[in-house]
Motif scaffolding. Structure first.
Motif, mmCIF file in Angstrom:
data_model
loop_
_atom_site.group_PDB
_atom_site.id
_atom_site.type_symbol
_atom_site.label_atom_id
_atom_site.label_comp_id
_atom_site.label_asym_id
_atom_site.label_seq_id
_atom_site.Cartn_x
_atom_site.Cartn_y
_atom_site.Cartn_z
ATOM 1 N N ALA A 1 0.824 -1.208 0.000
ATOM 2 C CA ALA A 1 0.000 0.000 0.000
ATOM 3 C C ALA A 1 0.858 1.258 0.000
ATOM 4 O O ALA A 1 0.542 2.248 -0.670
ATOM 5 N N ILE A 2 1.946 1.231 0.737
ATOM 6 C CA ILE A 2 2.861 2.378 0.751
ATOM 7 C C ILE A 2 3.495 2.560 -0.628
ATOM 8 O O ILE A 2 3.622 3.691 -1.131
ATOM 9 N N ASN B 1 -9.807 2.577 -5.991
ATOM 10 C CA ASN B 1 -8.705 2.796 -6.924
ATOM 11 C C ASN B 1 -7.424 3.092 -6.155
ATOM 12 O O ASN B 1 -7.425 3.246 -4.931
ATOM 13 N N ARG B 2 -6.317 3.163 -6.858
ATOM 14 C CA ARG B 2 -5.007 3.293 -6.229
ATOM 15 C C ARG B 2 -4.805 4.667 -5.591
ATOM 16 O O ARG B 2 -4.089 4.795 -4.595
ATOM 17 N N VAL B 3 -5.432 5.683 -6.158
ATOM 18 C CA VAL B 3 -5.313 7.008 -5.558
ATOM 19 C C VAL B 3 -5.965 7.026 -4.180
ATOM 20 O O VAL B 3 -5.439 7.618 -3.230
ATOM 21 N N GLN B 4 -7.101 6.363 -4.046
ATOM 22 C CA GLN B 4 -7.751 6.304 -2.736
ATOM 23 C C GLN B 4 -6.898 5.538 -1.735
ATOM 24 O O GLN B 4 -6.862 5.881 -0.549
ATOM 25 N N VAL B 5 -6.190 4.501 -2.183
ATOM 26 C CA VAL B 5 -5.237 3.805 -1.306
ATOM 27 C C VAL B 5 -4.158 4.777 -0.848
ATOM 28 O O VAL B 5 -3.821 4.850 0.340
ATOM 29 N N ALA B 6 -3.629 5.546 -1.791
ATOM 30 C CA ALA B 6 -2.576 6.502 -1.460
ATOM 31 C C ALA B 6 -3.060 7.556 -0.471
ATOM 32 O O ALA B 6 -2.348 7.916 0.474
ATOM 33 N N ILE B 7 -4.268 8.063 -0.678
ATOM 34 C CA ILE B 7 -4.822 9.079 0.219
ATOM 35 C C ILE B 7 -4.992 8.513 1.622
ATOM 36 O O ILE B 7 -4.663 9.170 2.621
#
Length: 222
Positions: free
Chosen positions: A170-171, A208-214
């Motif tokens: 995730a990081i 999506n991956r942006v939400q994981v990043a946020i």
């Protein structure tokens, strides 16, 4: 396998141009066009009931009847929804941030070169990130700046459910790395990376991956 694409844009010339670009590629097929968000949702629902469900949507943001952001949010609630790439004129447009938060899987500028558009459709269909690390970082900052009170605590609680390797993945997603880069850096197979990312989506309540990043940013892990 053929990737089935829906083009949603209220500009007929834009639709025609995108259809020409994608229609000339062997593994892509334009299976529908829509001139507003509501129309796009109907096409997706109708295709899901048939033999050729839509895989990827190229979604304009500013459209009549139902805008691209609202349509993206509606699509995200559908069973087995297609992946959405939003179209925009400005890469720093706040509409893009809102669309990603609504469940879009990436974005394209309308002046993107044809080979890059084709590559983007393939990557999104395969679950690969659509955003560069620089753009991802900017989007995280914009969303984080408008974060309501208590979101950091909620993010930490969700992140606590991750295993150690899921947290590492995730990081890495938060830093904008592709699946292949994560596999190489963390010494995993590509299949293992994809499995970890799927678990991260579930545990972090992300689409999506942006939400994981946020979420990882809000949890203090980026």
């Amino acid at each position: 396998m053929t990737i089935r694409v829906l083009i949603a844009d209220d500009d007929a010339l834009v639709r025609a141009g995108l259809a020409m670009i994608l229609g000339g590629v062997g593994d892509l097929a334009v299976v529908g066009e829509a001139d507003d968000g509501a129309h796009a949702c109907r096409v997706i629902e109708e295709s899901a009931a048939g033999a050729e469900p839509v895989d990827v949507v190229l979604m304009d943001i500013r459209m009549p009847v139902l805008d691209g952001i609202s349509a993206t949010a509606r699509i995200a609630t559908m069973p087995r929804p297609p992946k959405v790439i939003v179209l925009t004129t400005f890469d720093a447009d706040d509409y893009v941030v809102r669309a990603l938060a609504a469940g879009a899987h990436g974005f394209l500028l309308k002046d993107t070169a044809p080979p890059a558009i084709v590559d983007a459709v393939r990557k999104v269909h395969a679950g690969e990130p659509m955003l560069s690390p620089t753009v991802t970082a900017r989007l995280i900052r914009q969303v984080a700046d408008s974060a309501p009170d208590g979101r950091a605590l909620a993010a930490r609680e969700r992140a606590a459910a991750l295993t150690g390797r899921e947290r590492d993945v995730a990081i890495a997603v938060g830093h904008g790395h592709s699946n292949a880069e994560i596999a190489e850096n963390l010494h995993m197979s590509l299949a293992t990376v994809k499995a970890h990312i799927a678990h991260c989506f579930t545990k972090l309540e992300a689409t999506n991956r942006v939400q994981v990043a946020i979420t990882m940013h809000d949890a203090g892990l980026l």
